[in-house]
Design a protein around this motif. Structure first.
Motif, PDB file in Angstrom:
ATOM      1  N   MET A 198     -14.507  44.942   5.260  1.00 19.92           N
ATOM      2  CA  MET A 198     -13.289  43.937   4.924  1.00 19.92           C
ATOM      3  C   MET A 198     -12.251  43.551   5.922  1.00 19.92           C
ATOM      4  N   LEU A 199     -11.880  44.880   6.274  1.00 19.70           N
ATOM      5  CA  LEU A 199     -10.522  44.687   7.221  1.00 19.70           C
ATOM      6  C   LEU A 199     -11.190  44.357   8.678  1.00 19.70           C
ATOM      7  N   ASP A 200     -12.300  44.853   9.047  1.00 15.58           N
ATOM      8  CA  ASP A 200     -12.802  44.157  10.195  1.00 15.58           C
ATOM      9  C   ASP A 200     -12.863  42.695  10.120  1.00 15.58           C
ATOM     10  N   ALA A 201     -13.309  42.218   9.029  1.00 13.95           N
ATOM     11  CA  ALA A 201     -13.589  40.778   9.023  1.00 13.95           C
ATOM     12  C   ALA A 201     -12.034  39.944   8.794  1.00 13.95           C
ATOM     13  N   GLY A 236      -0.326  46.622  11.761  1.00 15.43           N
ATOM     14  CA  GLY A 236      -1.216  47.999  11.188  1.00 15.43           C
ATOM     15  C   GLY A 236      -2.324  48.045  11.327  1.00 15.43           C
ATOM     16  N   VAL A 237      -2.957  46.928  10.785  1.00 10.52           N
ATOM     17  CA  VAL A 237      -4.670  47.211  10.657  1.00 10.52           C
ATOM     18  C   VAL A 237      -5.318  47.201  12.144  1.00 10.52           C
ATOM     19  N   LEU A 238      -4.761  46.232  13.024  1.00 12.31           N
ATOM     20  CA  LEU A 238      -5.285  46.443  14.389  1.00 12.31           C
ATOM     21  C   LEU A 238      -5.299  47.664  15.026  1.00 12.31           C
ATOM     22  N   VAL A 250      -7.740  36.825  12.405  1.00 10.69           N
ATOM     23  CA  VAL A 250      -6.560  36.771  12.971  1.00 10.69           C
ATOM     24  C   VAL A 250      -6.708  36.687  14.462  1.00 10.69           C
ATOM     25  N   ALA A 251      -7.683  37.434  15.048  1.00  9.99           N
ATOM     26  CA  ALA A 251      -8.273  37.338  16.579  1.00  9.99           C
ATOM     27  C   ALA A 251      -8.613  35.788  16.598  1.00  9.99           C
ATOM     28  N   ALA A 252      -9.360  35.102  15.837  1.00 15.20           N
ATOM     29  CA  ALA A 252      -9.719  33.827  16.109  1.00 15.20           C
ATOM     30  C   ALA A 252      -8.533  32.824  16.331  1.00 15.20           C
ATOM     31  N   GLU A 253      -7.452  33.225  15.143  1.00 15.82           N
ATOM     32  CA  GLU A 253      -6.299  32.415  15.347  1.00 15.82           C
ATOM     33  C   GLU A 253      -5.566  32.726  16.636  1.00 15.82           C
ATOM     34  N   LEU A 254      -5.763  33.840  17.057  1.00 10.91           N
ATOM     35  CA  LEU A 254      -4.978  34.324  18.509  1.00 10.91           C
ATOM     36  C   LEU A 254      -5.506  33.533  19.642  1.00 10.91           C
ATOM     37  N   VAL A 255      -6.988  33.513  19.585  1.00 14.69           N
ATOM     38  CA  VAL A 255      -7.329  32.607  20.684  1.00 14.69           C
ATOM     39  C   VAL A 255      -7.107  31.049  20.599  1.00 14.69           C
ATOM     40  N   ALA A 256      -7.194  30.772  19.201  1.00 15.85           N
ATOM     41  CA  ALA A 256      -6.865  29.150  19.018  1.00 15.85           C
ATOM     42  C   ALA A 256      -5.455  28.935  19.276  1.00 15.85           C
ATOM     43  N   ALA A 257      -4.627  29.660  19.121  1.00 16.20           N
ATOM     44  CA  ALA A 257      -3.137  29.516  19.309  1.00 16.20           C
ATOM     45  C   ALA A 257      -2.843  29.252  21.210  1.00 16.20           C
ATOM     46  N   VAL A 258      -3.456  30.323  21.757  1.00 19.66           N
ATOM     47  CA  VAL A 258      -3.393  30.082  23.254  1.00 19.66           C
ATOM     48  C   VAL A 258      -4.117  29.285  23.724  1.00 19.66           C
ATOM     49  N   SER A 259      -5.290  28.873  23.079  1.00 19.31           N
ATOM     50  CA  SER A 259      -6.052  27.547  23.770  1.00 19.31           C
ATOM     51  C   SER A 259      -5.215  26.420  23.607  1.00 19.31           C
ATOM     52  N   ALA A 260      -4.503  26.094  22.585  1.00 14.37           N
ATOM     53  CA  ALA A 260      -3.640  24.942  22.325  1.00 14.37           C
ATOM     54  C   ALA A 260      -2.433  25.106  23.283  1.00 14.37           C
ATOM     55  N   LEU A 261      -1.952  26.002  23.995  1.00 11.01           N
ATOM     56  CA  LEU A 261      -0.749  26.132  24.920  1.00 11.01           C
ATOM     57  C   LEU A 261      -0.622  25.141  25.963  1.00 11.01           C
TER      58      LEU A 261
END
Length: 244
Positions: A70-73, A121-123, A78-89
């Protein structure tokens, strides 16, 4: 309880009738992220997420193997949000302004981390490689290479930037939640004879934006200060390795 969640559906006569939304790995992941965002990562458990979704905890095991899965999921989201955030820059062309491009990327990542304060912390505890996190760092490498960095200097740069390039700083030490209360001030006074320089510094320096922090003294201004110092230093190193 079945592996579904009831919700209300509006009928043609205006009445409502319960419908069942199938449980899925994505729904489990999003519920876990919501709980962690609201209550902290310590609140995340199979039982707690089951309660959030209105199902028995055992139903979750059909979609995640256990808490670690579940932590991996959660990291996936969060990783998908990171990619989306930088893709929109709309960031500068790194061939012209690599510092501006990388700075924008790090600050966009920080906004994601501030939404999910448990994520750093989870990462750090994950042993499974996440493709979106790798893609994020591949983008960092692309910026540095476009900016004129050799592969060798790019490698050193990633080590120097560390977690800051993905939006958070690893603190040297963390005195805990009591850092800002009267008790901690009394403790500093008691410690003054043993650590005078540290006490003098802490007594003079105060942060005025505790809501922006991911760790003790890691407010937005400190994050940007450290990031800019690193980027300026890397630019000097890059400039020294290229011809006139």
């Amino acid at each position: 309880m079945t592996d579904t969640v009831e919700s209300d559906a509006v009928l043609t006569d205006g009445a409502t009738s319960p419908t069942r939304t199938p449980l899925s790995r994505e729904r489990v992941m999003r519920a876990a992220v919501d709980v962690a965002d609201a209550e902290g990562i310590a609140a995340v458990s199979m039982r707690r997420i089951g309660q959030e979704l209105g199902v028995e905890a055992m139903s979750l095991y059909n979609h995640v193997a256990g808490k670690e899965a579940m932590l991996d999921a959660m990291v996936e989201q969060v990783a998908a949000e990171l990619v989306a955030a930088v893709s929109a820059l709309d960031s500068p062309d790194p061939a012209i302004d690599w510092r501006g491009a990388l700075r924008a990327r790090a600050l966009a990542a920080r906004e994601v981390m501030l939404r999910h304060r448990w994520a750093p912390g989870v990462l750090e505890t994950r042993t499974t490689m996440n493709l979106d996190v790798v893609r994020y760092f591949d983008g960092v490498v692309a910026i540095l290479r476009a900016g004129g960095f050799s592969n060798d200097l790019t490698h050193h740069s990633l080590h120097a930037l560390g977690s800051r390039v993905i939006g958070f700083s690893q603190e040297l030490f963390n005195p805990g939640d009591a850092a800002a209360d009267t008790a901690s001030e009394d403790l500093l006074v008691a410690m003054a004879a043993q650590v005078p320089h540290l006490v003098e510094m802490l007594g003079e320096v105060a942060h005025d934006d505790p809501g922006s922090t991911l760790g003790w003294c890691d407010d937005q201004s400190e994050f940007e200060f450290g990031l800019d110092v690193l980027l300026d230093g890397l630019e000097r190193r890059r400039a020294s390795t290229v011809g006139p």
